[in-house]
Design an enzyme around this catalytic site. Structure first.
Site, mmCIF file in Angstrom:
data_model
loop_
_atom_site.group_PDB
_atom_site.id
_atom_site.type_symbol
_atom_site.label_atom_id
_atom_site.label_comp_id
_atom_site.label_asym_id
_atom_site.label_seq_id
_atom_site.Cartn_x
_atom_site.Cartn_y
_atom_site.Cartn_z
ATOM 1 N N ARG A 50 11.158 -11.142 -11.542
ATOM 2 C CA ARG A 50 10.816 -9.742 -11.251
ATOM 3 C C ARG A 50 9.729 -9.268 -12.212
ATOM 4 N NH1 ARG A 50 13.538 -6.247 -13.787
ATOM 5 N NH2 ARG A 50 15.615 -7.064 -13.347
ATOM 6 N N TYR A 103 -1.878 7.975 6.710
ATOM 7 C CA TYR A 103 -0.853 7.199 7.411
ATOM 8 C C TYR A 103 0.440 8.027 7.464
ATOM 9 C CZ TYR A 103 2.860 3.779 8.065
ATOM 10 O OH TYR A 103 3.979 3.127 8.510
ATOM 11 N N ASP A 176 -6.441 5.090 -1.053
ATOM 12 C CA ASP A 176 -5.847 4.048 -0.213
ATOM 13 C C ASP A 176 -7.006 3.396 0.544
ATOM 14 O OD1 ASP A 176 -4.675 2.586 1.844
ATOM 15 O OD2 ASP A 176 -2.943 3.936 1.977
ATOM 16 N N LYS A 201 -2.213 -5.567 5.891
ATOM 17 C CA LYS A 201 -3.300 -5.375 6.843
ATOM 18 C C LYS A 201 -4.417 -6.396 6.591
ATOM 19 C CE LYS A 201 -0.715 -1.998 8.291
ATOM 20 N NZ LYS A 201 0.288 -1.749 7.269
HETATM 21 O O1 P1T Z 1 3.527 -0.840 5.999
HETATM 22 P P1 P1T Z 1 3.264 -0.923 4.528
HETATM 23 O O2 P1T Z 1 2.817 -2.263 4.041
HETATM 24 O O3 P1T Z 1 4.388 -0.361 3.702
HETATM 25 O O4 P1T Z 1 1.970 0.013 4.243
HETATM 26 C C1 P1T Z 1 1.979 1.390 4.432
HETATM 27 C C2 P1T Z 1 0.575 1.860 4.700
HETATM 28 C C3 P1T Z 1 -0.156 2.425 3.667
HETATM 29 N N1 P1T Z 1 -1.406 2.866 3.835
HETATM 30 C C4 P1T Z 1 -2.017 2.780 5.040
HETATM 31 C C5 P1T Z 1 -3.406 3.302 5.203
HETATM 32 C C6 P1T Z 1 -1.338 2.199 6.121
HETATM 33 O O5 P1T Z 1 -1.975 2.123 7.304
HETATM 34 C C7 P1T Z 1 -0.006 1.740 5.949
HETATM 35 C C8 P1T Z 1 0.771 1.154 7.069
HETATM 36 N N2 P1T Z 1 0.264 1.446 8.327
HETATM 37 C C9 P1T Z 1 0.766 1.010 9.526
HETATM 38 C C10 P1T Z 1 1.869 0.274 9.647
HETATM 39 C C11 P1T Z 1 0.016 1.457 10.707
HETATM 40 O O6 P1T Z 1 0.202 0.901 11.813
HETATM 41 O O7 P1T Z 1 -0.806 2.364 10.556
#
Ligand code: P1T
Length: 386
Positions: A50, A103, A176, A201
């Protein structure tokens, strides 16, 4: 060194974990703990997975390198990274100014958890105009939280200008950078203090891992974030760390192709009679195309558009696609499509969605790296059913 070289080599120096085998790819170190010879001497610097793991450590070096920054931390999701960041920097009574187009999950985290349970206040502003950010800053403002381009409306904000405003007021700037990817935009060079990624992503790029990252060049900030990463525990697993590091090696070539395909798809949609608006920063008609050219080196593979009609037409169109998967998420090699109002942004109350401009006719596309002609043919036949 060039981005593409860094993406392949950073963190992968054959001897950095003291491994005698000379692996050219960092192995998946599954061990949960590391034996030591003496109580006060962790072997190779690792104690417990961790707190630090060699595979994750290699990825974290690579993440820092591709954002042209000093420090990276890898988390079990983008939201885990965001949660850790908020835990590290905010306390009850503090205030955050955030872009109003974010988001949906990020807004839900802010509102339902940090505001309702922890007494932290959020103001959502249209950050396309930096004056709106300036006007919302209060004495208690600790953070300015930006996405650029935003999810799902592909709006931009001037990161350098807003960083100047925030820093003058003693607030930190978080960007972000998930939609642009570090290949097309490096917010730290524009004045941001911390970059957030959902590595789920573009960075991983193959829709087979959920992960997140925080990246900074500020040592004190990094120590604070790392303390909270270890203390709260939302780390990325060794296997996911391996996958994400592997994904990064092709980020440069993937992003070039995502962009080329997105430009072709945006051009096609713009000319279609059943499409009333296309939002893609790479189109000269995008109101912030000049800003995109100034602070980004490319336009990425995300776009959204409005269909003629409403929710019924959107549903019919989406049901009739064959190649595009109807799914949340983005940034993978395969094209995905979704309806923000009922999917990714359903957790944002309808009125707030409307105020920002997320309509029931809005469709969001993650343009993959398939053959662009095939993608356009699929969109064309589904649009023809309306
Ligand atoms: O899903 P996660 O890995 O926890 O990430 C969250 C997140 C944070 N910032 C942005 C700009 C994002 O698009 C996302 C996650 N977004 C999607 C799952 C979506 O389909 O837009």
């Amino acid at each position: 060194m060039g981005f593409d070289t860094q993406a392949i080599h950073a963190g992968e120096e054959p001897d950095f974990t003291g491994h005698p085998s000379g692996d050219v790819v960092v192995p998946v170190h599954l061990a949960s703990t590391f034996a030591r010879r003496d109580v006060d001497e962790p072997t190779g610097g690792f104690e417990y997975s961790r707190s630090g793991n060699p595979t994750r450590f290699a990825l974290e070096k690579k993440l820092a390198a591709i954002e042209n920054a000093r420090y990276g931390l890898a988390f079990s999701s983008g939201l885990a990274a965001e949660t850790t960041l908020c835990l590290s920097l905010l306390k009850a009574g503090d205030h955050v100014v955030a872009f109003d187009d974010l988001y949906g999950g990020t807004r839900r985290l802010f509102t339902r958890v940090f505001q309702e349970s922890y007494g932290i206040h959020f103001s959502y502003v249209d950050a396309r105009d930096p004056e709106n950010v300036k006007a919302a800053i209060r004495r208690e403002t600790k953070l300015v939280w930006l996405e650029s381009p935003t999810n799902p409306l592909l709006r931009l904000c001037d990161i350098r200008e807003i960083a100047g405003i925030a820093h003058d007021a003693g607030a930190l700037v978080v960007v972000d950078n998930t939609f642009a990817s570090p290949y097309f935009q490096q917010p730290i060079a524009l004045g941001a203090d911390v970059v957030v990624h959902s590595t789920t992503k573009y960075i991983n790029g193959h829709s087979d891992s959920i992960g997140g990252a925080l990246i900074t060049s500020d040592e004190e900030l990094f120590r604070n974030l790392r303390f909270h990463q270890n203390t709260a525990g939302a780390i990325l697993s060794p296997f996911d760390s391996f996958l994400v590091a592997r994904g990064i090696k092709t980020l440069a070539v993937r992003m070039e192709r995502h962009e080329r395909n997105a430009l072709a798809v945006a051009g096609f949609l713009s000319a279609h009679r059943n499409v009333t608006a296309v939002y893609y920063p790479g189109l000269p008609s995008h109101p912030q195309h000049t800003l995109a050219r100034k602070q980004m080196t490319g336009f990425s593979g995300m776009l959204s558009f409005e269909l003629k009609g409403g929710k019924a037409e959107a549903k019919r169109f989406l049901r009739n696609l064959h190649l595009f998967a109807l799914a949340e998420s983005l940034g993978g090699v395969e094209s995905l499509i979704e309806h923000p109002a009922t999917m990714t942004h359903a957790s944002v109350p309808q009125e707030e969605r409307r105020n920002v401009g997320v309509s029931d006719a809005l469709i969001r596309v993650s343009v993959g790296i398939e053959n662009a002609d095939d993608l356009i043919a699929d969109l064309d036949q589904a649009l023809g059913t309306l």
